[in-house]
Design a protein around this motif. Structure first.
Motif, PDB file in Angstrom:
ATOM      1  N   VAL A  17       0.838  -1.201   0.000  1.00  0.00           N
ATOM      2  CA  VAL A  17       0.000   0.000   0.000  1.00  0.00           C
ATOM      3  C   VAL A  17       0.873   1.251   0.000  1.00  0.00           C
ATOM      4  O   VAL A  17       0.636   2.206  -0.762  1.00  0.00           O
ATOM      5  CB  VAL A  17      -0.935  -0.003   1.227  1.00  0.00           C
ATOM      6  CG1 VAL A  17      -1.731   1.315   1.292  1.00  0.00           C
ATOM      7  CG2 VAL A  17      -1.886  -1.188   1.182  1.00  0.00           C
ATOM      8  N   TYR A  18       1.913   1.245   0.830  1.00  0.00           N
ATOM      9  CA  TYR A  18       2.808   2.405   0.927  1.00  0.00           C
ATOM     10  C   TYR A  18       3.476   2.708  -0.419  1.00  0.00           C
ATOM     11  O   TYR A  18       3.481   3.853  -0.883  1.00  0.00           O
ATOM     12  CB  TYR A  18       3.876   2.144   1.988  1.00  0.00           C
ATOM     13  CG  TYR A  18       5.066   3.067   1.896  1.00  0.00           C
ATOM     14  CD1 TYR A  18       4.994   4.374   2.362  1.00  0.00           C
ATOM     15  CD2 TYR A  18       6.255   2.632   1.315  1.00  0.00           C
ATOM     16  CE1 TYR A  18       6.082   5.228   2.256  1.00  0.00           C
ATOM     17  CE2 TYR A  18       7.346   3.482   1.199  1.00  0.00           C
ATOM     18  CZ  TYR A  18       7.253   4.774   1.671  1.00  0.00           C
ATOM     19  OH  TYR A  18       8.319   5.623   1.561  1.00  0.00           O
ATOM     20  N   ALA A  56       0.741   2.141   6.578  1.00  0.00           N
ATOM     21  CA  ALA A  56       1.181   2.734   5.314  1.00  0.00           C
ATOM     22  C   ALA A  56       1.020   4.256   5.338  1.00  0.00           C
ATOM     23  O   ALA A  56       1.903   5.000   4.903  1.00  0.00           O
ATOM     24  CB  ALA A  56       0.373   2.135   4.158  1.00  0.00           C
ATOM     25  N   TYR A  57      -0.111   4.720   5.883  1.00  0.00           N
ATOM     26  CA  TYR A  57      -0.336   6.163   5.992  1.00  0.00           C
ATOM     27  C   TYR A  57       0.724   6.821   6.878  1.00  0.00           C
ATOM     28  O   TYR A  57       1.188   7.934   6.592  1.00  0.00           O
ATOM     29  CB  TYR A  57      -1.734   6.444   6.558  1.00  0.00           C
ATOM     30  CG  TYR A  57      -2.854   6.378   5.547  1.00  0.00           C
ATOM     31  CD1 TYR A  57      -2.684   5.752   4.311  1.00  0.00           C
ATOM     32  CD2 TYR A  57      -4.105   6.922   5.823  1.00  0.00           C
ATOM     33  CE1 TYR A  57      -3.721   5.699   3.392  1.00  0.00           C
ATOM     34  CE2 TYR A  57      -5.150   6.874   4.906  1.00  0.00           C
ATOM     35  CZ  TYR A  57      -4.948   6.251   3.692  1.00  0.00           C
ATOM     36  OH  TYR A  57      -5.973   6.189   2.777  1.00  0.00           O
ATOM     37  N   SER A  58       1.106   6.139   7.966  1.00  0.00           N
ATOM     38  CA  SER A  58       2.116   6.694   8.875  1.00  0.00           C
ATOM     39  C   SER A  58       3.458   6.852   8.167  1.00  0.00           C
ATOM     40  O   SER A  58       4.156   7.870   8.336  1.00  0.00           O
ATOM     41  CB  SER A  58       2.277   5.793  10.096  1.00  0.00           C
ATOM     42  OG  SER A  58       1.083   5.756  10.847  1.00  0.00           O
ATOM     43  N   ARG A  59       3.833   5.852   7.348  1.00  0.00           N
ATOM     44  CA  ARG A  59       5.099   5.949   6.607  1.00  0.00           C
ATOM     45  C   ARG A  59       5.056   7.090   5.589  1.00  0.00           C
ATOM     46  O   ARG A  59       6.032   7.811   5.396  1.00  0.00           O
ATOM     47  CB  ARG A  59       5.397   4.619   5.920  1.00  0.00           C
ATOM     48  CG  ARG A  59       5.717   3.488   6.890  1.00  0.00           C
ATOM     49  CD  ARG A  59       5.872   2.152   6.183  1.00  0.00           C
ATOM     50  NE  ARG A  59       7.001   2.154   5.259  1.00  0.00           N
ATOM     51  CZ  ARG A  59       7.327   1.110   4.487  1.00  0.00           C
ATOM     52  NH1 ARG A  59       6.580   0.000   4.545  1.00  0.00           N
ATOM     53  NH2 ARG A  59       8.352   1.170   3.678  1.00  0.00           N
ATOM     54  N   LEU A  60       3.911   7.276   4.948  1.00  0.00           N
ATOM     55  CA  LEU A  60       3.771   8.381   4.000  1.00  0.00           C
ATOM     56  C   LEU A  60       3.844   9.729   4.716  1.00  0.00           C
ATOM     57  O   LEU A  60       4.404  10.697   4.180  1.00  0.00           O
ATOM     58  CB  LEU A  60       2.437   8.265   3.259  1.00  0.00           C
ATOM     59  CG  LEU A  60       2.307   7.086   2.289  1.00  0.00           C
ATOM     60  CD1 LEU A  60       0.855   6.890   1.874  1.00  0.00           C
ATOM     61  CD2 LEU A  60       3.182   7.304   1.054  1.00  0.00           C
ATOM     62  N   LEU A  62       5.581  10.308   7.492  1.00  0.00           N
ATOM     63  CA  LEU A  62       6.989  10.504   7.819  1.00  0.00           C
ATOM     64  C   LEU A  62       7.775  10.987   6.609  1.00  0.00           C
ATOM     65  O   LEU A  62       8.730  11.772   6.744  1.00  0.00           O
ATOM     66  CB  LEU A  62       7.588   9.203   8.373  1.00  0.00           C
ATOM     67  CG  LEU A  62       7.147   8.798   9.781  1.00  0.00           C
ATOM     68  CD1 LEU A  62       7.679   7.416  10.129  1.00  0.00           C
ATOM     69  CD2 LEU A  62       7.626   9.829  10.805  1.00  0.00           C
ATOM     70  N   ASP A  63       7.390  10.522   5.415  1.00  0.00           N
ATOM     71  CA  ASP A  63       8.060  10.950   4.173  1.00  0.00           C
ATOM     72  C   ASP A  63       7.573  12.321   3.710  1.00  0.00           C
ATOM     73  O   ASP A  63       8.017  12.814   2.666  1.00  0.00           O
ATOM     74  CB  ASP A  63       7.795   9.943   3.048  1.00  0.00           C
ATOM     75  CG  ASP A  63       8.533   8.638   3.257  1.00  0.00           C
ATOM     76  OD1 ASP A  63       9.401   8.592   4.156  1.00  0.00           O
ATOM     77  OD2 ASP A  63       8.249   7.670   2.528  1.00  0.00           O
ATOM     78  N   GLN A  64       6.635  12.903   4.460  1.00  0.00           N
ATOM     79  CA  GLN A  64       6.049  14.209   4.129  1.00  0.00           C
ATOM     80  C   GLN A  64       5.324  14.183   2.773  1.00  0.00           C
ATOM     81  O   GLN A  64       5.261  15.186   2.065  1.00  0.00           O
ATOM     82  CB  GLN A  64       7.113  15.316   4.136  1.00  0.00           C
ATOM     83  CG  GLN A  64       7.744  15.517   5.498  1.00  0.00           C
ATOM     84  CD  GLN A  64       8.726  16.669   5.532  1.00  0.00           C
ATOM     85  OE1 GLN A  64       9.261  17.071   4.501  1.00  0.00           O
ATOM     86  NE2 GLN A  64       8.982  17.208   6.719  1.00  0.00           N
TER      87      GLN A  64
END
Length: 480
Positions: A17-18, A56-60, A62-64
Motif C-alpha cells: 500500500v505504501y 502505510a499512511y504513517s510511513r507516508l 513521515l516521508d512528508q
C-alpha cells in the motif's frame, strides 16, 4: 470512487500500500491536496486490516507525502515539481522517433507566456488582454443560456464547422467591424486562430513546398508551417508592408497580418495589398489574412480587409476572440473560399470533431445581445489611454534610446533603438527590477534583426506604465 491499489499475495501488505501510494503521489497521479480515503474505508475496499493501512499512511506522513488534518482526514502533500525548463528532456536512445522528438524539444517558443511565478509586477508581454475589465456577469448569463440549449442533442457530437447560430453571429460581426464579405456557410469555428492555421497547413501543404511569411513576423505561424514540412521563406518589409516581389514562384501559402503587422504594427498600404493579391493569383497561392487584433483602432481610416478586396477566392480571413475577450476560451474562426471549405471541414472532423458547443452557444448570445461591441468599446478607451501614455514617455523619458514605430491599431507597440543598446542585458536587468520586457529580435528569422523592444500594453495598468518605464530609464542610464 475507489482508490486504485492492487494487492498481490499476503506478504508485506503495508509495504504494498505504501509503495503504490508513494509512486502515485510522486508521479502526480494523486494531486497535491487530494484527500485520501479514511484508513477504515480503504481497508474495507482492499480486504485488509485497518492497522495495515494506518501503518502505510504513517510511513507516508513521515516521508512528508501525506499530511493529516485533525477532524478532516489525510491529504496528499506532493513534493515540489521542478520548474519548467530546469531539466533537459531525456529521449530514450532506442526510440525510433528520437530525432523527431528532439526536433520538437529544440523548437523555440518565444511567445509562450510565463507561469504566474515567472511574471513581473510590470508586464509588457504581448497578446494578453485585460481580464479585470471583462464583463463576467454578462458572460455568466450567456453561459447559463448555453446550458439550456439543445437538450435533445446533449451527449452527441456536433458539426465540424460550428453551430449555425454562432457562425451567423460571427458573419454579422465581421461584416460590420471589418467589412468582410461572407455568408455563415463560409465561416468555420476553430479552437483559436492557431487551429485555423494548423488546419489550413494540413490541407494546403506538403513536405518541401514553399510558404511565405513576413520577416519579422509571428513565430508561432512560422514554426507551425515548418513543423508540417514546409520550406518557410521570410519576406522582408518596408514602410508599406511585405515586399511582394520577393515572394518566390511556387509558393503555396502566403501568411500576412496586413491590418496591424505583427510585431512592428505598420499597416499594409492599399497599393501593396493589391500587389499581393495579384502576385498570389499569378502563382496560384492562398493568402492567409490573420486579423488578430484590428478591432482596436485609434487613428486613421480603416483599410479594407484583403478578403473584401479578393475577387478570385484566394484569401482566407482568420480571426480570434482571444484578444478581444479571454484567451482561455480558445475560440477563433476563419472565413474560407468555397474551394477550400469541404477539405478543411474533413480535416477539422478528423483532428478534433468540433469545437466545444457550450462556449459556442454562450458566445453567440454574447455577440447577439451586444455585449461584445460594448466590451470592445470599453477596452478601446482603456487601451487608448495606455497607448498615449507609452507614446508620451517614449517621446520624453526614453527618447535618447528608443523611437516608437507608428501604429494605428492593436494593443502593442514596437520601439526601435536609436543608438547601440544591449537589449538582452536590458531585459535581464529589467526583470530584476520587476519589469517584464521583450526583444524584437525574437520575431526575426532570415532577415538581420532590428534591435528594439516589443511592448504589449494589455496586461499593465495605465498608472503602472510610468513607474515601470522610469525603472527602465534608470537601468539605461546605468548601462551607458
Amino acid at each position: 470512487m475507489e482508490l486504485h491499489i492492487v494487492i498481490e499475495g499476503r506478504k508485506d501488505l503495508a509495504g504494498q500500500v505504501y509503495r503504490q501510494l508513494s509512486d502515485a503521489i510522486r508521479s502526480g497521479r494523486l494531486a497535491d491536496g487530494q484527500q485520501l480515503p479514511p484508513s477504515r474505508l480503504l481497508a474495507e475496499q482492499l480486504g485488509l486490516s485497518r492497522k495495515t493501512v494506518s501503518e502505510a499512511y504513517s510511513r507516508l506522513t513521515l516521508d512528508q507525502l501525506v499530511v493529516g488534518r485533525v477532524g478532516a482526514g489525510s491529504f496528499v502533500q506532493a513534493p515540489a515539481a521542478p520548474r519548467r525548463g530546469s531539466l533537459a528532456p531525456a529521449v530514450h536512445s532506442g526510440l525510433a522517433s528520437a530525432d523527431i522528438v528532439r526536433k520538437w524539444d529544440s523548437m523555440a517558443t518565444p511567445l509562450r507566456h510565463p507561469l504566474p511565478e515567472g511574471r513581473s509586477r510590470y508586464e509588457f508581454i504581448g497578446g494578453c488582454a485585460t481580464p479585470g475589465h471583462f464583463p463576467m456577469d454578462e458572460w455568466r448569463r450567456c453561459v447559463t443560456h448555453a446550458l439550456r440549449q439543445d437538450p435533445a442533442l446533449r451527449g452527441r457530437y456536433s458539426e465540424a464547422e460550428g453551430l449555425p447560430v454562432l457562425r451567423e453571429a460571427i458573419a454579422r460581426h465581421i461584416a460590420f467591424a471589418r467589412g468582410v464579405a461572407c455568408t455563415p456557410v463560409n465561416v468555420v469555428v476553430t479552437n483559436g486562430a492557431q487551429q485555423a492555421l494548423d488546419l489550413l497547413g494540413r490541407v494546403l501543404l506538403e513536405p518541401g513546398c514553399a510558404v511565405a511569411v513576413e520577416d519579422p513576423g509571428y513565430p508561432a505561424a512560422r514554426g507551425l508551417f515548418a513543423s508540417q514540412g514546409a520550406q518557410v521563406v521570410g519576406i522582408p518589409l518596408d514602410a508599406e508592408g511585405m515586399l511582394v516581389e520577393r515572394i518566390p514562384d511556387g509558393t503555396r501559402l502566403i501568411y500576412v497580418t496586413p491590418a496591424h503587422q505583427f510585431p512592428l504594427g505598420i499597416p499594409m498600404s492599399v497599393a501593396r495589398r493589391r500587389a499581393l493579391l495579384a502576385r498570389a493569383r499569378d502563382i496560384g497561392a492562398i493568402i492567409v489574412e490573420d486579423d488578430y487584433d484590428s478591432e482596436f483602432r485609434y487613428e486613421g481610416r480603416p483599410a479594407d480587409s484583403l478578403q473584401s478586396m479578393d475577387k478570385h477566392g484566394i484569401v482566407v480571413f482568420v480571426g480570434t476572440f482571444s484578444k478581444v475577450m479571454l484567451p482561455e476560451l480558445r475560440l477563433g474562426y476563419m472565413v474560407l473560399p468555397d474551394a477550400l471549405l469541404n477539405a478543411v471541414l474533413t480535416v477539422k472532423h478528423l483532428t478534433d470533431w468540433h469545437t466545444g458547443t457550450m462556449n459556442q452557444h454562450a458566445l453567440a448570445k454574447f455577440i447577439g445581445d451586444g455585449h461584445l461591441q460594448k466590451h470592445i468599446r470599453r477596452c478601446h478607451g482603456i487601451y487608448a489611454l495606455r497607448r498615449e501614455r507609452l507614446q508620451a514617455l517614449f517621446a520624453t523619458l526614453l527618447a535618447p534610446w528608443f523611437e516608437l514605430v507608428p501604429a494605428e491599431a492593436g494593443f502593442h507597440l514596437a520601439a526601435l533603438c536609436k543608438r547601440e543598446v544591449d537589449i538582452d542585458l536590458l531585459i535581464r536587468l529589467a526583470r530584476r527590477a520587476d519589469v517584464g520586457l521583450y526583444s524584437l529580435a525574437n520575431f526575426y528569422a532570415d532577415q538581420p534583426p532590428q534591435q528594439g523592444l516589443f511592448l504589449g500594453y494589455g496586461a499593465i495598468d495605465t498608472l503602472d506604465i510610468e513607474p515601470a518605464l522610469t525603472r527602465v530609464r534608470d537601468i539605461l542610464v546605468e548601462m551607458d
